[in-house]
Design an enzyme around this catalytic site. Structure first.
Site, PDB file in Angstrom:
ATOM      1  N   HIS A 138     -60.415 -13.930 -43.121  1.00  0.00           N
ATOM      2  CA  HIS A 138     -61.646 -13.894 -42.319  1.00  0.00           C
ATOM      3  C   HIS A 138     -62.037 -15.313 -41.880  1.00  0.00           C
ATOM      4  CE1 HIS A 138     -65.961 -12.333 -41.710  1.00  0.00           C
ATOM      5  NE2 HIS A 138     -66.091 -13.638 -41.653  1.00  0.00           N
ATOM      6  N   GLU A 139     -62.006 -16.261 -42.831  1.00  0.00           N
ATOM      7  CA  GLU A 139     -62.429 -17.633 -42.502  1.00  0.00           C
ATOM      8  C   GLU A 139     -61.402 -18.321 -41.609  1.00  0.00           C
ATOM      9  OE1 GLU A 139     -65.420 -18.133 -43.093  1.00  0.00           O
ATOM     10  OE2 GLU A 139     -65.681 -16.576 -44.611  1.00  0.00           O
ATOM     11  N   GLY A 184     -68.090 -17.111 -48.158  1.00  0.00           N
ATOM     12  CA  GLY A 184     -67.170 -17.935 -47.390  1.00  0.00           C
ATOM     13  C   GLY A 184     -67.873 -18.525 -46.182  1.00  0.00           C
ATOM     14  N   GLN A 232     -68.568 -22.228 -38.005  1.00  0.00           N
ATOM     15  CA  GLN A 232     -69.874 -21.559 -38.076  1.00  0.00           C
ATOM     16  C   GLN A 232     -71.040 -22.544 -38.142  1.00  0.00           C
ATOM     17  OE1 GLN A 232     -68.257 -18.951 -41.423  1.00  0.00           O
ATOM     18  NE2 GLN A 232     -69.858 -17.646 -40.548  1.00  0.00           N
ATOM     19  N   CYS A 271     -70.521 -11.170 -42.429  1.00  0.00           N
ATOM     20  CA  CYS A 271     -70.337 -12.559 -41.995  1.00  0.00           C
ATOM     21  C   CYS A 271     -71.702 -13.211 -41.861  1.00  0.00           C
ATOM     22  CB  CYS A 271     -69.615 -12.569 -40.649  1.00  0.00           C
ATOM     23  SG  CYS A 271     -69.332 -14.210 -39.985  1.00  0.00           S
ATOM     24  N   LEU A 272     -71.811 -14.455 -42.342  1.00  0.00           N
ATOM     25  CA  LEU A 272     -73.107 -15.151 -42.234  1.00  0.00           C
ATOM     26  C   LEU A 272     -73.506 -15.365 -40.772  1.00  0.00           C
ATOM     27  CD1 LEU A 272     -72.785 -17.809 -45.095  1.00  0.00           C
ATOM     28  CD2 LEU A 272     -74.127 -15.694 -45.095  1.00  0.00           C
ATOM     29  N   HIS A 287     -62.099 -17.542 -38.124  1.00  0.00           N
ATOM     30  CA  HIS A 287     -63.181 -18.351 -37.533  1.00  0.00           C
ATOM     31  C   HIS A 287     -62.622 -19.644 -36.926  1.00  0.00           C
ATOM     32  CE1 HIS A 287     -66.941 -16.314 -38.394  1.00  0.00           C
ATOM     33  NE2 HIS A 287     -66.670 -16.192 -39.682  1.00  0.00           N
TER      34      HIS A 287
HETATM   35 NI    NI Z   1     -67.619 -15.032 -41.088  1.00  0.00          NI
END
Ligand code: NI
Length: 170
Positions: free
Chosen positions: A134-135, A46, A51, A92-93, A138
């Site tokens: 989660h996204e 995701g 991000q 998370c990236l 963000h």
């Molecule tokens: Ni993330």
């Protein structure tokens, strides 16, 4: 298509609140395509526009990246949330190599625009439900480590800052 640079926690830009997309036009579709390429290249499931330092309500998710069946969620909203909660190990990236348990709704119903600008609505459970929540966090400027204890969060912040000083991203 192009690979985009992913911001790393504790970059303050990760706490920006995204604004809604006005129209799903060529610019937004290019952003979606670049985000998908960036997510697949980073082995993520995701990615939120926040991000990659674009503060608009755009999310891409693919919980089965080998099959390349992406979910594109533009201006997403949750129209239902289960009372049942589930705890999952999340990563998370933007917080490479850190995984920890987060409790979220086990099922959610999400409504959004897709890449074609059409309204879609579906129920998500399991990993997809985790990713959607989660996204969407963000897009509100929230990173999953904010659910952890202050002690854990401080440790993660220190580790990330040390990595930055050492000049490696992950
Ligand atoms: Ni993330």
């Amino acid at each position: 298509m192009a690979l985009l640079q992913i911001l790393c926690y504790p970059d303050p830009r990760l706490h920006t609140v995204a604004r809604p997309v006005d129209a799903v036009d060529a610019r937004v579709r290019r952003l979606v395509d670049d985000m998908l390429e960036t997510m697949y290249s980073a082995d993520g499931v995701g990615l939120a526009a926040t991000q990659v330092d674009v503060h608009e309500r755009v999310i891409v998710i693919d919980t089965a990246p080998n099959l390349k069946r992406p979910h594109v969620l533009i201006n997403p909203e949750l129209v239902a949330r289960s009372q049942e909660l589930a705890v999952t190990d999340e990563g998370c990236l933007s917080v490479p190599e850190i995984y920890d348990k987060v409790q979220r709704h086990a099922q959610v119903t999400v409504r959004a625009l897709n890449r074609a600008g059409e309204t879609v609505e579906y129920e998500a459970s399991g990993l997809l439900a985790v990713c959607v929540q989660h996204e969407m966090d963000h897009l509100l400027g929230k990173v999953f480590v904010e659910y952890l204890s202050p002690l854990k969060r401080d440790r993660i912040r220190t580790k990330m800052l040390k990595r930055l000083r050492d000049g490696r991203r992950s």
